[in-house]
Write an enzyme that holds these catalytic residues in place. Structure first.
Site, PDB file in Angstrom:
ATOM      1  N   GLY A 100     -33.807  43.858 -25.853  1.00  0.00           N
ATOM      2  CA  GLY A 100     -32.813  43.968 -26.651  1.00  0.00           C
ATOM      3  C   GLY A 100     -32.887  44.957 -27.918  1.00  0.00           C
ATOM      4  O   GLY A 100     -31.761  45.260 -28.370  1.00  0.00           O
ATOM      5  N   ASP A 102     -32.654  48.427 -29.965  1.00  0.00           N
ATOM      6  CA  ASP A 102     -31.887  49.627 -29.890  1.00  0.00           C
ATOM      7  C   ASP A 102     -31.886  50.518 -31.038  1.00  0.00           C
ATOM      8  O   ASP A 102     -32.669  50.391 -31.827  1.00  0.00           O
ATOM      9  CB  ASP A 102     -30.434  49.271 -29.526  1.00  0.00           C
ATOM     10  CG  ASP A 102     -29.737  48.225 -30.659  1.00  0.00           C
ATOM     11  OD1 ASP A 102     -30.212  48.497 -31.611  1.00  0.00           O
ATOM     12  OD2 ASP A 102     -28.856  47.569 -30.292  1.00  0.00           O
ATOM     13  N   ASP A 253     -42.788  64.220 -20.565  1.00  0.00           N
ATOM     14  CA  ASP A 253     -43.695  63.254 -19.704  1.00  0.00           C
ATOM     15  C   ASP A 253     -44.173  64.227 -18.661  1.00  0.00           C
ATOM     16  O   ASP A 253     -43.678  65.340 -17.971  1.00  0.00           O
ATOM     17  CB  ASP A 253     -42.668  62.221 -19.212  1.00  0.00           C
ATOM     18  CG  ASP A 253     -43.261  61.440 -18.118  1.00  0.00           C
ATOM     19  OD1 ASP A 253     -44.172  60.866 -18.362  1.00  0.00           O
ATOM     20  OD2 ASP A 253     -42.555  61.323 -17.052  1.00  0.00           O
ATOM     21  N   GLU A 282     -47.920  65.696 -22.220  1.00  0.00           N
ATOM     22  CA  GLU A 282     -48.743  64.706 -21.731  1.00  0.00           C
ATOM     23  C   GLU A 282     -49.873  65.150 -20.585  1.00  0.00           C
ATOM     24  O   GLU A 282     -49.100  65.763 -19.640  1.00  0.00           O
ATOM     25  CB  GLU A 282     -47.787  63.293 -20.973  1.00  0.00           C
ATOM     26  CG  GLU A 282     -48.805  62.321 -20.499  1.00  0.00           C
ATOM     27  CD  GLU A 282     -48.164  61.581 -19.530  1.00  0.00           C
ATOM     28  OE1 GLU A 282     -48.689  60.398 -19.193  1.00  0.00           O
ATOM     29  OE2 GLU A 282     -47.006  61.679 -19.182  1.00  0.00           O
ATOM     30  N   ARG A 393     -46.831  46.619 -23.493  1.00  0.00           N
ATOM     31  CA  ARG A 393     -45.361  46.832 -23.864  1.00  0.00           C
ATOM     32  C   ARG A 393     -44.767  45.672 -24.663  1.00  0.00           C
ATOM     33  O   ARG A 393     -43.294  45.460 -24.418  1.00  0.00           O
ATOM     34  CB  ARG A 393     -44.686  47.696 -22.650  1.00  0.00           C
ATOM     35  CG  ARG A 393     -45.121  48.750 -22.379  1.00  0.00           C
ATOM     36  CD  ARG A 393     -44.324  49.463 -21.066  1.00  0.00           C
ATOM     37  NE  ARG A 393     -45.128  50.558 -20.343  1.00  0.00           N
ATOM     38  CZ  ARG A 393     -44.679  51.359 -19.421  1.00  0.00           C
ATOM     39  NH1 ARG A 393     -43.470  50.885 -18.688  1.00  0.00           N
ATOM     40  NH2 ARG A 393     -45.230  52.234 -19.106  1.00  0.00           N
TER      41      ARG A 393
END
Length: 524
Positions: A100, A102, A253, A282, A393
Site C-alpha cells: 500500500g 505510495d 534498469d 545497472e 522487499r
C-alpha cells in the site's frame, strides 16, 4: 632581520604563509570540481515505494478497486513469501502482493530520509504496471494509480528539493509488460502500429523475444527509431519529460541490455532536458568503458570484491589489487559517480548474507570509505533482513527505528564520519602494500584530512608493517583511530598495525600539542 610581512588591512595580523606544494596546488581545483558536482560521492537512499510507508488513505484506495484480484493487499506486519505458482500471463503470484505504500505516504518520511545525510532519493519504477515491482510498464507516461499521479510526483519532487535532496527514478527501457495495451494490440493485430515496437516471431518460445525468457516482459525493439524518439529522443519523450518535470536523473534498469550506443543517446537526451542531470546504469559487468557513456554505474563488481574478501575467497592483498585495477580502468571521476551497493531489491539483504555482526560492519566500513557513492537500501540502516526476492522487499520496519538500535547507531556513525571527512567523499586513493589486510589511504591537498583504512577480514589477529605512502607524515606523528581512539606510531614512512579478528581501523593524523615540536608546521 626584516620585520614579518603584515596584512595591508590589519597591520597587527601577519599574513599566514602558504605551505601547499605543487601537488597540493594541482589537486585542489580537481577536488573543488568534485565537491561542486552533486553526482560525485553522494549518499543515495533507495526506496521500494510499495513497502516504505503505510498510507493514511488505504480505505479510499481499496474502495477504488486498486487492489482487486488478482492483487492481494497484505498487512504491513506480513512478510513477503515466494509463490511458485504463475498466473496466465507468466507472472508469479507473489508479484501481485501489495502493501500500500505510495508517493503521498513517502512525503511524510522525507525528514527521516534527510536525517541520514541523504543526497539522492532513488525510487524503484513507479510507471503504470500490473505487478508490485513495476518493471513491467504498461504506460510510461502515467504513474501506477495505487502509487498516485503525475501531480503527486510533482509535489514529491518539490518537497525533496526543499529538503536539499535530489530524486532519481528507475527507467526500464529494455522491456515492457505483457499487459501493456501497446503489446496486446501488437501481438493480436499483425497490422498494429505498435507491431514494430517488439520482436514478434514464432522462432521465440513465447512467440516474441522477452527478457530472460520471462513471458511477462516482452523486450522492446530499440532499433525502431520511432520508439527511441518516444523513449528518449523527443522533448516530450519519457526520459526528457520527467526531467523537465523536475526529476534529477535516471537509474537505467538492466543497462547492459541497452548497449553502449543507446545509453550514450539517453545521456545526451537527458542533458538536453537538464545539463546537470544524472544517468547511472545497472551493471553486473566489469565497469570499464560503460562509464564512458554515462555518469556512473551501479558497481556490483566492487560489491563482489568486498563480499569475496569477507567470504575468505580472496586475500586483502588481492582485494587491493582488484580494486586498484578497477579504479585505474574507470578513472576516479567515474568511480565517485558510481554507486557502491551492499544490497538492494535484487539481492539478499546485508544482514542475511552476513549475520556475523563484525563482518557486516566491515562491509559497511568499506562501503563508506572506498571511492564512490554510498547506496543505502531502505531498512538496512535498521538491520532488516531477508533472503532473495521477495524476502528482500519486506515492508519497512519502522518499529526498529530507535537510538538504542546498535545497527542504526553504527550506520549513523559511519554517515557522520563520511560527512565530516572530505577525503572519504572526494579524495584520491592509494592502496597500501599488505599481505592479509586490505589497506588504503584517502587523501586530499590537506594533511589533516588524510585517512588510512585497514580491514582485517580474517578470524585471526593480524600484525603487519605497512608503508603508509604519505610524504607529509614524519616519524614523530601519531595516527588516531577514529573508531576506537587508539593511537598508532608512524616511523620512516611505515605504520606498524595490529588488527584483532574481523576488525577495522580508520586512522588520521593526530596533531601534536601547540606547545610542542610539530613536524607538520610547514606542510599544507
Amino acid at each position: 632581520m626584516s620585520e614579518p610581512t603584515t596584512s595591508p588591512l590589519n597591520v597587527d595580523t601577519p599574513i599566514q604563509p602558504d605551505f601547499s606544494n605543487r601537488n597540493d596546488r594541482e589537486l585542489a581545483p580537481v577536488l573543488d570540481v568534485r565537491e561542486q558536482d552533486w553526482r560525485c560521492a553522494p549518499l543515495v537512499y533507495h526506496v521500494y515505494l510499495d513497502r516504505f510507508v503505510p498510507p493514511k488513505n488505504l480505505n479510499d484506495k481499496i474502495s477504488q478497486g486498486l487492489y482487486d484480484s488478482p492483487r492481494t493487499l497484505r498487512k504491513w506486519t506480513e512478510y513477503p513469501t515466494s509463490k511458485p505458482v504463475h498466473d496466465a500471463d507468466g507472472m508469479r503470484m507473489h508479484q501481485h502482493d501489495f502493501w500500500g505504500g505510495d508517493l503521498q505516504s513517502l512525503r511524510t518520511k522525507l525528514d527521516y530520509i534527510q536525517s541520514l545525510g541523504t543526497d539522492i532519493l532513488y525510487l524503484n519504477p513507479i510507471f503504470s504496471a500490473a505487478t508490485n515491482h513495476k518493471y513491467d510498464a504498461s504506460d510510461y507516461f502515467t504513474i501506477s494509480p495505487e502509487y498516485g499521479s503525475r501531480e503527486d510526483l510533482s509535489q514529491l519532487i518539490n518537497d525533496i528539493h526543499n529538503h536539499n535532496m535530489k530524486i532519481m527514478l528507475d527507467g526500464v527501457f529494455n522491456h515492457m509488460g505483457f499487459n501493456s495495451p501497446y503489446f496486446k494490440d501488437a501481438i493480436e493485430n499483425p497490422n498494429s502500429e505498435f507491431r514494430d515496437w517488439y520482436l514478434i516471431d514464432d522462432k521465440y518460445e513465447h512467440g516474441f523475444r522477452c527478457w530472460y525468457n520471462a513471458k511477462n516482459l516482452p523486450e522492446l525493439n530499440l532499433e525502431n527509431p520511432e520508439l527511441r524518439q518516444l523513449l528518449w529522443e523527443d522533448e516530450s519523450s519519457v526520459v526528457q519529460s520527467y526531467i523537465r518535470d523536475g526529476i534529477d536523473g535516471w537509474r537505467l534498469d538492466v543497462a547492459y541490455d541497452l548497449g553502449f550506443n543507446y545509453i550514450d543517446e539517453i545521456r545526451e537526451a537527458a542533458r538536453r532536458a537538464n545539463p546537470q542531470s544524472c544517468i547511472v546504469g545497472e551493471f553486473w559487468n566489469y565497469p570499464s568503458q560503460w562509464t564512458d557513456v554515462q555518469d556512473g554505474v551501479m558497481n556490483f563488481h566492487a560489491r563482489h570484491i568486498m563480499f569475496y574478501l569477507l567470504q575468505n575467497r580472496i586475500t586483502g592483498q588481492q582485494a587491493a589489487r582488484f580494486l586498484n585495477q578497477m579504479y585505474a580502468d574507470i578513472g576516479m571521476h567515474a568511480a565517485l559517480r558510481s554507486w557502491l551497493i551492499l544490497d538492494n531489491h535484487d539481492t539478499a539483504r546485508l544482514r542475511h548474507d552476513f549475520p556475523h555482526e563484525a563482518k557486516r560492519q566491515l562491509a559497511q566500513i568499506m562501503q563508506f570509505t572506498l571511492p564512490g557513492a554510498v547506496c543505502l537500501y531502505y531498512g538496512t540502516e535498521l538491520g532488516m533482513t531477508g533472503g532473495g526476492d521477495p524476502a528482500c522487499r519486506a515492508p519497512m520496519r519502522w518499529d526498529l527505528l530507535s537510538d538504542s538500535n546498535p545497527i542504526y547507531d553504527f550506520t549513523k556513525q559511519l554517515i557522520d564520519l563520511r560527512q565530516s571527512r572530505r577525503a572519504l567523499r572526494v579524495g584520491e586513493i592509494n592502496f597500501l602494500d599488505t599481505e592479509r589486510a586490505l589497506a588504503f589511504r584517502r587523501y586530499t591537498d590537506r594533511i589533516e584530512e588524510e585517512t588510512f583504512i585497514f580491514i582485517n577480514p580474517t578470524s585471526e589477529t593480524i600484525t603487519e608493517l605497512v608503508p603508509h605512502r604519505s610524504p607529509k607524515i614524519a616519524a614523530n606523528i601519531q595516527l588516531k583511530d577514529l573508531l576506537t581512539g587508539q593511537r598508532h606510531q608512524t616511523h620512516v614512512g611505515f605504520i606498524d598495525i595490529k588488527l584483532p579478528p574481523y576488525s577495522a581501523a580508520i586512522l588520521t593524523p593526530d596533531y601534536p600539542s601547540p606547545n610542542t615540536y610539530n613536524s607538520l608546521k610547514r606542510v599544507h
